[in-house]
Scaffold this motif. Structure first.
Motif, PDB file in Angstrom:
ATOM      1  N   PHE A   1       0.844  -1.186   0.000  1.00 53.07           N
ATOM      2  CA  PHE A   1       0.000   0.000   0.000  1.00 53.07           C
ATOM      3  C   PHE A   1       0.879   1.235   0.000  1.00 53.07           C
ATOM      4  N   VAL A   2       0.587   2.147  -0.899  1.00 53.26           N
ATOM      5  CA  VAL A   2       1.293   3.428  -0.970  1.00 53.26           C
ATOM      6  C   VAL A   2       0.245   4.526  -0.839  1.00 53.26           C
ATOM      7  N   ILE A   3       0.366   5.313   0.207  1.00 52.44           N
ATOM      8  CA  ILE A   3      -0.624   6.352   0.483  1.00 52.44           C
ATOM      9  C   ILE A   3       0.039   7.710   0.316  1.00 52.44           C
ATOM     10  N   PRO A   4      -0.269   8.432  -0.735  1.00 55.41           N
ATOM     11  CA  PRO A   4       0.347   9.746  -0.929  1.00 55.41           C
ATOM     12  C   PRO A   4      -0.247  10.788   0.014  1.00 55.41           C
ATOM     13  N   LEU A   5       0.602  11.670   0.502  1.00 55.91           N
ATOM     14  CA  LEU A   5       0.166  12.802   1.319  1.00 55.91           C
ATOM     15  C   LEU A   5       0.275  14.057   0.466  1.00 55.91           C
ATOM     16  N   SER A   6      -0.674  14.940   0.586  1.00 54.23           N
ATOM     17  CA  SER A   6      -0.787  16.043  -0.358  1.00 54.23           C
ATOM     18  C   SER A   6       0.356  17.042  -0.282  1.00 54.23           C
ATOM     19  N   SER A   7       1.009  17.161   0.889  1.00 54.00           N
ATOM     20  CA  SER A   7       2.043  18.175   1.060  1.00 54.00           C
ATOM     21  C   SER A   7       2.851  17.877   2.308  1.00 54.00           C
ATOM     22  N   ASP A   8       3.936  18.632   2.500  1.00 54.28           N
ATOM     23  CA  ASP A   8       4.702  18.505   3.732  1.00 54.28           C
ATOM     24  C   ASP A   8       3.855  18.899   4.949  1.00 54.28           C
ATOM     25  N   GLU A   9       2.979  19.888   4.761  1.00 52.37           N
ATOM     26  CA  GLU A   9       2.124  20.314   5.875  1.00 52.37           C
ATOM     27  C   GLU A   9       1.181  19.187   6.289  1.00 52.37           C
ATOM     28  N   ALA A  10       0.622  18.480   5.297  1.00 51.67           N
ATOM     29  CA  ALA A  10      -0.258  17.346   5.606  1.00 51.67           C
ATOM     30  C   ALA A  10       0.521  16.252   6.311  1.00 51.67           C
ATOM     31  N   CYS A  11       1.759  16.046   5.906  1.00 50.34           N
ATOM     32  CA  CYS A  11       2.607  15.040   6.540  1.00 50.34           C
ATOM     33  C   CYS A  11       2.907  15.432   7.983  1.00 50.34           C
ATOM     34  N   LYS A  12       3.187  16.710   8.216  1.00 49.35           N
ATOM     35  CA  LYS A  12       3.426  17.179   9.584  1.00 49.35           C
ATOM     36  C   LYS A  12       2.220  16.899  10.467  1.00 49.35           C
ATOM     37  N   ASP A  13       1.024  17.201   9.945  1.00 53.99           N
ATOM     38  CA  ASP A  13      -0.195  16.973  10.720  1.00 53.99           C
ATOM     39  C   ASP A  13      -0.400  15.485  10.984  1.00 53.99           C
ATOM     40  N   PHE A  14      -0.153  14.681   9.956  1.00 53.83           N
ATOM     41  CA  PHE A  14      -0.278  13.220  10.079  1.00 53.83           C
ATOM     42  C   PHE A  14       0.627  12.687  11.192  1.00 53.83           C
ATOM     43  N   LEU A  15       1.875  13.090  11.171  1.00 58.32           N
ATOM     44  CA  LEU A  15       2.842  12.615  12.161  1.00 58.32           C
ATOM     45  C   LEU A  15       2.525  13.140  13.559  1.00 58.32           C
ATOM     46  N   PHE A  16       2.119  14.407  13.626  1.00 58.97           N
ATOM     47  CA  PHE A  16       1.806  15.003  14.923  1.00 58.97           C
ATOM     48  C   PHE A  16       0.601  14.313  15.565  1.00 58.97           C
ATOM     49  N   GLU A  17      -0.459  14.070  14.763  1.00 58.15           N
ATOM     50  CA  GLU A  17      -1.642  13.398  15.300  1.00 58.15           C
ATOM     51  C   GLU A  17      -1.297  11.997  15.792  1.00 58.15           C
ATOM     52  N   ALA A  18      -0.374  11.341  15.074  1.00 55.74           N
ATOM     53  CA  ALA A  18       0.012   9.981  15.450  1.00 55.74           C
ATOM     54  C   ALA A  18       0.811   9.948  16.743  1.00 55.74           C
ATOM     55  N   HIS A  19       1.558  11.015  17.040  1.00 54.88           N
ATOM     56  CA  HIS A  19       2.516  10.972  18.144  1.00 54.88           C
ATOM     57  C   HIS A  19       2.222  11.922  19.299  1.00 54.88           C
ATOM     58  N   LYS A  20       1.264  12.801  19.152  1.00 56.15           N
ATOM     59  CA  LYS A  20       1.092  13.840  20.170  1.00 56.15           C
ATOM     60  C   LYS A  20       0.752  13.276  21.554  1.00 56.15           C
ATOM     61  N   ASP A  21       0.069  12.120  21.584  1.00 61.58           N
ATOM     62  CA  ASP A  21      -0.291  11.548  22.881  1.00 61.58           C
ATOM     63  C   ASP A  21       0.799  10.642  23.442  1.00 61.58           C
ATOM     64  N   ASP A  22       1.842  10.397  22.663  1.00 65.91           N
ATOM     65  CA  ASP A  22       2.921   9.511  23.090  1.00 65.91           C
ATOM     66  C   ASP A  22       4.117  10.257  23.684  1.00 65.91           C
ATOM     67  N   PHE A  23       4.103  11.585  23.548  1.00 68.42           N
ATOM     68  CA  PHE A  23       5.238  12.384  24.013  1.00 68.42           C
ATOM     69  C   PHE A  23       4.763  13.510  24.925  1.00 68.42           C
ATOM     70  N   HIS A  24       5.597  13.860  25.875  1.00 67.77           N
ATOM     71  CA  HIS A  24       5.346  15.038  26.699  1.00 67.77           C
ATOM     72  C   HIS A  24       5.761  16.267  25.884  1.00 67.77           C
ATOM     73  N   ILE A  25       4.789  16.978  25.342  1.00 74.95           N
ATOM     74  CA  ILE A  25       5.073  18.134  24.483  1.00 74.95           C
ATOM     75  C   ILE A  25       4.381  19.361  25.056  1.00 74.95           C
ATOM     76  N   LEU A  26       5.133  20.362  25.376  1.00 72.10           N
ATOM     77  CA  LEU A  26       4.541  21.618  25.806  1.00 72.10           C
ATOM     78  C   LEU A  26       3.923  22.313  24.598  1.00 72.10           C
ATOM     79  N   PRO A  27       2.740  22.929  24.756  1.00 71.53           N
ATOM     80  CA  PRO A  27       2.050  23.558  23.619  1.00 71.53           C
ATOM     81  C   PRO A  27       2.923  24.522  22.831  1.00 71.53           C
ATOM     82  N   GLU A  28       3.773  25.260  23.524  1.00 71.32           N
ATOM     83  CA  GLU A  28       4.600  26.251  22.825  1.00 71.32           C
ATOM     84  C   GLU A  28       5.685  25.616  21.957  1.00 71.32           C
ATOM     85  N   PHE A  29       5.893  24.305  22.121  1.00 75.36           N
ATOM     86  CA  PHE A  29       6.911  23.611  21.328  1.00 75.36           C
ATOM     87  C   PHE A  29       6.308  22.687  20.270  1.00 75.36           C
ATOM     88  N   SER A  30       4.990  22.766  20.056  1.00 76.42           N
ATOM     89  CA  SER A  30       4.341  21.856  19.112  1.00 76.42           C
ATOM     90  C   SER A  30       4.827  22.061  17.676  1.00 76.42           C
TER      91      SER A  30
END
Length: 271
Positions: free
Chosen positions: A205-234
């Protein structure tokens, strides 16, 4: 054979990219099962979804294709699934590696299905034997799991960096599929568990992402609950994620993508 699961515009507008991907996996697999097993009327069928997760992706995919299905038994070893009961979906806490946690289902199921779960389990032979145990004679089993995933490779690379490892609070299970074990290996394992007319198929399976911004959102949504991230450093965290991700995963026409090599196994319990 490379096959995109969804178009880039869907991923661009989705706010929860990982569930979207998991649902698309499940929906495509349910459609494959319907063709291979010739599913038509499921009004009398009880189907168990093994490793359902809190989003019930596979159950929802079955309901989309077969809204008149009799019942869906959604099992997961984490109790969170009990909070999300829906019409025709009956969640249970249980571990497919431990038969005693699923007492009452022995020989009672018409079908068992599992997506995106079994690659996390080392003793797959035990799982296949247990699937067989819970089916009625003539029942059908279908599993889909990762053989290789760029996302797993990326997460592993991320945790090799001390800064990210120190922030990590989640759980990470590496793909426990040995690369030297191919579809024939698992087909024979399925047959040894007792299944007949076993079919094994590997699909990339190859799933294209529309842009780097979409990729950033994809990765952030996948990992935001797994890391201690302060809002100002998101924003800084997003930039670091895509920088590491694009080092590991090749682009398609200049755009980032998601790649996974999946194995499907289908078989039935003889009467």
């Amino acid at each position: 054979m490379a096959q995109p699961l969804t178009n880039s515009e869907e991923l661009k507008t989705s706010k929860k990219h990982v569930p979207v991907l998991n649902y698309d996996y499940a929906l495509m697999f349910v459609k494959e099962c319907a063709v291979e097993f010739r599913w038509r009327d499921l009004t009398n069928d009880i189907i168990m979804d093994v490793g359902c997760g809190s989003d019930f992706n596979c159950c929802n995919a079955i309901l989309k294709e077969f809204p008149d299905v009799r019942a869906l038994v959604a099992i997961d070893k984490y109790p969170v699934v009990l909070r999300n009961r829906k019409d025709k979906i009956y969640p249970f806490t249980g571990n497919i590696e431990e038969r005693e946690t699923l007492k009452g289902f022995e020989g009672e199921l018409d079908k068992v299905i599992s997506t995106n779960t079994i690659h996390q389990i080392t003793n797959k032979k035990l799982v296949f034997e247990n699937l067989y145990h819970f089916l009625k004679p003539g029942g059908e089993a279908a599993v889909l799991f990762n053989m290789e995933s760029c996302y797993i490779d990326f997460t592993k690379a991320l945790l090799e960096i001390p800064y990210f490892k120190s922030m990590f609070k989640g759980k990470f299970t590496e793909n426990v599929h040995p690369k030297e074990q191919g579809s024939q290996f698992y087909q024979e394992m399925f047959e040894e568990a007792g299944f007949h007319n076993v079919r094994a198929k590997v699909v990339e399976f190859v799933i294209p992402l529309s842009s780097d911004e979409a990729c950033k959102d994809f990765l952030f949504e996948a990992h935001k609950d797994d890391f201690h991230i302060l809002p100002e450093f998101s924003d800084e965290f997003k930039e670091a994620l895509i920088r590491i991700y694009t080092r590991k995963v090749e682009r398609i026409e200049g755009k980032p993508c998601y790649r996974a090599l999946m194995l499907s196994l289908l078989g039935y319990k003889p009467t």
